[in-house]
Scaffold this active site. Structure first.
Site, PDB file in Angstrom:
ATOM      1  N   HIS A  50       6.549  -5.055  -5.104  1.00 64.12           N
ATOM      2  CA  HIS A  50       5.327  -4.235  -5.159  1.00 64.12           C
ATOM      3  C   HIS A  50       4.941  -3.807  -3.752  1.00 64.12           C
ATOM      4  CE1 HIS A  50       3.581  -8.176  -4.326  1.00 64.12           C
ATOM      5  NE2 HIS A  50       2.400  -7.634  -4.081  1.00 64.12           N
ATOM      6  N   HIS A  52       2.364  -4.098  -1.580  1.00 66.97           N
ATOM      7  CA  HIS A  52       1.458  -4.712  -0.603  1.00 66.97           C
ATOM      8  C   HIS A  52       2.160  -4.955   0.740  1.00 66.97           C
ATOM      9  CE1 HIS A  52      -1.481  -6.239  -3.904  1.00 66.97           C
ATOM     10  NE2 HIS A  52      -1.785  -5.026  -3.484  1.00 66.97           N
ATOM     11  N   ASP A  54       2.207  -7.300   2.892  1.00 65.33           N
ATOM     12  CA  ASP A  54       2.861  -8.583   3.165  1.00 65.33           C
ATOM     13  C   ASP A  54       4.193  -8.709   2.416  1.00 65.33           C
ATOM     14  OD1 ASP A  54       1.125  -8.860   0.800  1.00 65.33           O
ATOM     15  OD2 ASP A  54       1.658 -10.983   0.816  1.00 65.33           O
ATOM     16  N   HIS A  55       4.578  -7.656   1.667  1.00 68.40           N
ATOM     17  CA  HIS A  55       5.864  -7.643   0.961  1.00 68.40           C
ATOM     18  C   HIS A  55       6.801  -6.548   1.464  1.00 68.40           C
ATOM     19  CE1 HIS A  55       4.459 -10.512  -2.198  1.00 68.40           C
ATOM     20  NE2 HIS A  55       3.324 -10.158  -1.623  1.00 68.40           N
ATOM     21  N   HIS A 106      -1.074  -7.320 -11.165  1.00 67.77           N
ATOM     22  CA  HIS A 106      -1.439  -7.518  -9.750  1.00 67.77           C
ATOM     23  C   HIS A 106      -1.500  -6.145  -9.074  1.00 67.77           C
ATOM     24  CE1 HIS A 106      -1.585  -9.428  -5.817  1.00 67.77           C
ATOM     25  NE2 HIS A 106      -0.514  -8.766  -5.431  1.00 67.77           N
ATOM     26  N   ASP A 128       4.164 -11.308  -6.700  1.00 63.44           N
ATOM     27  CA  ASP A 128       2.817 -11.876  -6.810  1.00 63.44           C
ATOM     28  C   ASP A 128       2.305 -11.833  -8.251  1.00 63.44           C
ATOM     29  OD1 ASP A 128       2.852 -12.248  -4.088  1.00 63.44           O
ATOM     30  OD2 ASP A 128       1.333 -10.729  -3.634  1.00 63.44           O
ATOM     31  N   HIS A 166       4.572 -16.598  -2.728  1.00 61.22           N
ATOM     32  CA  HIS A 166       3.603 -17.327  -1.904  1.00 61.22           C
ATOM     33  C   HIS A 166       3.610 -18.826  -2.212  1.00 61.22           C
ATOM     34  CE1 HIS A 166       1.344 -13.892  -0.129  1.00 61.22           C
ATOM     35  NE2 HIS A 166       1.668 -13.273  -1.250  1.00 61.22           N
TER      36      HIS A 166
HETATM   37 FE    FE Z   1       1.506 -11.090  -1.519  1.00 58.19          FE
HETATM   38 ZN    ZN Z   2       0.556  -8.712  -3.477  1.00 61.36          ZN
END
Ligand code: FE
Ligand code: ZN
Length: 256
Positions: A50, A52, A54-55, A106, A128, A166
């Site tokens: 996805h 985001h 942090d990915h 998400h 996530d 995570h």
């Molecule tokens: Fe994340």
């Molecule tokens: Zn995420």
């Protein structure tokens, strides 16, 4: 599978065959570049679940540095160029066949990658969407969508290794114990995970069989979870399992 720690609690999962590697959701390039050097590997592919940061934050740097092919969700803004995938599609990386599963909730276009045989058992990269003992927050989807996505994942074989993005397990389990104080499998698993974390080890991957026994978000049809949801929100039962799921998710958002 090697979980490469990134930021404070992300894992960038890496698979390799001794010469080629694939990584999932590289939010940061540096841990991946370091691992490639340490193990003397060439990065052949990047899988993204996805959009985001942090990915995807490391995708451009890794693509430029290695020429790796990038695969990601069809309907999200991901740095180009990449091969866009929808649920029902498949991709082959490192000679491994991955089926793509749509798991909105998400984010609206979140996908998961499922390999039915990696070294003798199935493997799931769920980003996530599903965490050990928990699930992702509903940033772009409805409770009904997320419940359907989790149901689709929970229907995979029990021995599926669940590679979440995570390390949220201990805080998830503290909440899960509030929902199901009498669940002994949950208490045992929490003790096991506390010992792992105390030793500096990841709690992941989990398995789907375990998650079905301990994860309240996969247990919204259990009497214990239904009554806990109703204690949090008296109207939770009125809209069926979606209402129970929504109440548990809301409770978790507020849980301290
Ligand atoms: Fe994340
Ligand atoms: Zn995420």
């Amino acid at each position: 599978m090697i979980p490469l720690p990134a930021f404070t609690d992300n894992y960038i999962w890496m698979l390799h065959d001794g010469s080629q590697a694939v990584v999932v959701d590289p939010g940061d390039a540096q841990p991946v570049l370091d691992a490639l050097r340490t193990h003397n590997l060439r990065l052949s592919a990047i899988l993204v679940t996805h959009h985001h940061p942090d990915h995807v934050g490391g995708v451009d740097t890794l693509r430029d540095a290695t020429g790796a092919m990038v695969y990601g969700p069809a309907r999200e803004r991901i740095p180009e160029p990449l091969t866009r995938l929808n649920g029902g599609d498949a991709c082959t990386v490192l000679g491994l066949h991955f089926d793509v599963i749509d798991v909105p909730g998400h984010t609206a276009g979140h996908i998961a990658y499922y390999c039915k045989d990696y070294e003798g058992a199935p493997l799931l990269f769920c980003g996530d969407t599903l965490f050990s003992g928990g699930c992702g927050r509903l940033f772009e989807g409805t409770p009904a969508q997320m419940l359907a996505s989790l149901d689709a994942l929970a229907a995979l074989p029990g021995n599926t290794r669940v590679c979440c993005a995570h390390e949220y397990t201990l805080s998830n389990l503290r909440f899960a114990r509030a929902v199901e104080p009498a669940n002994t499998a949950l208490a045992d698993y929490e003790a096991h995970c506390k010992a792992l974390r105390a030793a500096g080890q990841p709690t992941l991957p989990s398995t789907l069989a375990l998650e079905r026994r301990i994860n309240p978000f996969l247990r919204t049809r259990e009497a214990s979870v239904v009554s806990a949801a109703q204690a949090f929100d008296a109207s939770a039962g009125a809209s069926g399992e979606t209402g129970v799921f929504a109440a548990i998710r809301q409770w978790k958002n507020e849980f301290k």
